[in-house]
Design an enzyme around this catalytic site. Structure first.
Site, short mmCIF file in Angstrom:
data_model
loop_
_atom_site.label_atom_id
_atom_site.label_comp_id
_atom_site.label_asym_id
_atom_site.label_seq_id
_atom_site.Cartn_x
_atom_site.Cartn_y
_atom_site.Cartn_z
N GLY A 14 0.82 -1.21 0.00
CA GLY A 14 0.00 0.00 0.00
C GLY A 14 0.85 1.26 0.00
O GLY A 14 0.51 2.25 0.65
N ALA A 15 1.94 1.24 -0.76
CA ALA A 15 2.93 2.33 -0.69
C ALA A 15 2.75 3.37 -1.79
O ALA A 15 3.62 4.22 -2.00
CB ALA A 15 4.35 1.76 -0.73
N ASP A 64 -3.22 -6.94 -5.16
CA ASP A 64 -4.16 -6.84 -4.04
C ASP A 64 -3.64 -7.78 -2.96
O ASP A 64 -3.70 -9.01 -3.12
CB ASP A 64 -5.55 -7.26 -4.53
N VAL A 65 -3.11 -7.22 -1.89
CA VAL A 65 -2.44 -8.06 -0.89
C VAL A 65 -3.42 -8.86 -0.02
O VAL A 65 -2.99 -9.60 0.86
CB VAL A 65 -1.46 -7.26 0.00
N ASN A 91 1.48 -2.47 5.45
CA ASN A 91 0.86 -1.15 5.63
C ASN A 91 -0.53 -1.02 5.02
O ASN A 91 -1.37 -0.28 5.53
CB ASN A 91 1.78 -0.08 5.02
N SER A 143 -2.74 0.85 14.90
CA SER A 143 -3.28 2.20 15.01
C SER A 143 -3.55 2.48 16.48
O SER A 143 -3.61 1.54 17.30
CB SER A 143 -4.60 2.28 14.23
N TYR A 156 -12.98 -1.54 11.85
CA TYR A 156 -11.60 -1.04 11.80
C TYR A 156 -10.86 -1.41 13.10
O TYR A 156 -9.75 -1.93 13.06
CB TYR A 156 -11.60 0.47 11.60
N ALA A 158 -11.61 -3.77 15.26
CA ALA A 158 -11.43 -5.22 15.33
C ALA A 158 -10.20 -5.64 14.52
O ALA A 158 -9.39 -6.45 14.97
CB ALA A 158 -12.67 -5.94 14.81
N LYS A 160 -7.58 -3.72 13.73
CA LYS A 160 -6.33 -3.17 14.26
C LYS A 160 -5.95 -3.77 15.62
O LYS A 160 -4.77 -3.90 15.93
CB LYS A 160 -6.42 -1.63 14.33
#
Ligand SMILES: NC(=O)c1ccc[n+]([C@@H]2O[C@H](COP(=O)([O-])OP(=O)(O)OC[C@H]3O[C@@H](n4cnc5c(N)ncnc54)[C@H](O)[C@@H]3O)[C@@H](O)[C@H]2O)c1
Length: 261
Positions: A14-15, A64-65, A91, A143, A156, A158, A160
């Site tokens: 996601g860079a 798509d990771v 990331n 996060s 989100y 859950a 993280k």
């Protein structure tokens, strides 16, 4: 042009923009060559060009990771190009805030798949290379929402919180092989994610104007200002360098003290 990561090969998912792009550039500034992944080809390529302008080698790979076959291809491309992967930065992530009764099953599944399953797939694919080398550094993006729940953030948070459990357990699995696995927990970072998604969603949940959202969150930061991308990069470089060789399984806050408020 020496640096703390001279000659190392890093893969950042996601860079193409935001935090991932910032981390890719920080790693390159310290001497790493960077495999730049994103699901969006144009932005991946743009970040890879920026890495090259810093004097390092770079390879952009669209993938798509959250899809295992695409992750296998990503890691194959990286190891064919560089023969090694020393650093993995998990990331890639999304955030789609929604009140529980408005959160669709599809969004829940997509959030868990992109934010959490992707880390399992990428780590599983890279681990054999690192184990063979007897060396590796993995940094996962959790996060502030990985340690404290948030309004409209069930999926989100859950994902993280899950990242931290995954990080601790992976750290134990890989410790005998000289591989350090840590997570970072940034607070509020004004990336395209904020501009494109969070600003409007948070305005709705707080019942304020979208243009007031940034000031609202910034006013909650004890250090009194927003984080810079360089400050996130500094922590990641530290976790990828041998200066942090005795740290594994940790989840480091980068919040300006925000998690205490
Ligand atoms: N911005 C913040 O305030 C903040 C705070 C804490 C943690 N984070 C985390 O940091 C990470 C990056 O966030 P950001 O703010 O830079 O977001 P962003 O939306 O600006 O960038 C995310 C990037 O990931 C890519 N991506 C999305 N799904 C992908 C997939 N399936 N495969 C490959 N690439 C994919 C996107 O195309 C985009 O380029 C996320 O994991 C996010 O949860 C962000």
């Amino acid at each position: 042009m020496g640096g703390r990561l001279e000659g190392k090969v890093a893969m950042v998912t996601g860079a193409g923009q935001g935090i991932g792009r910032g981390i890719a550039l920080s790693l390159a500034q310290e001497g790493a060559h960077v495999v730049v992944n994103d699901i969006v080809w144009d932005t991946a390529q743009a970040t890879a060009e920026e890495v090259k302008r810093l004097g390092r080698q770079s390879l952009a790979v669209q993938a798509d990771v959250s899809q295992s076959t695409q992750v296998s291809e990503l890691v194959d491309r990286a190891s064919e190009e560089f023969d090694a992967v020393h650093i993995l930065i998990n990331n890639a992530g999304i955030a789609v805030p929604a009140f529980i009764t408005e959160l669709s099953e599809e969004t829940w599944d997509r959030t868990l798949r992109i934010n959490l399953k992707s880390m399992f797939l990428c780590s599983k694919a890279v681990a054999p290379l690192m184990m063979e080398q007897g060396y590796g550094k993995i940094v996962n993006l959790s996060s502030k929402s990985g340690k404290k729940g948030g309004l409209w953030l069930t999926a989100y948070c859950a994902s993280k919180f899950g990242v931290i459990g995954f990080t601790q357990s992976l750290a134990l699995d890989l410790a005998p092989y000289g591989i350090n696995v840590n997570a970072i927990c940034p607070g509020t970072v004004y990336t395209p994610l904020w501009d494109n998604v969070l600003k409007d969603a948070y305005a709705r949940k707080l019942n304020i104007d979208p243009e007031e959202v940034r000031d609202y969150y910034s006013s909650k930061i004890p250090l009194g200002r927003e984080v810079t991308m360089q400050e996130i990069g500094n922590v990641v470089v530290f976790l990828c360098s041998d200066e942090s060789s005795y740290m594994t399984g940790q989840a480091i806050n980068i919040t300006g003290g925000q998690e205490m408020t």
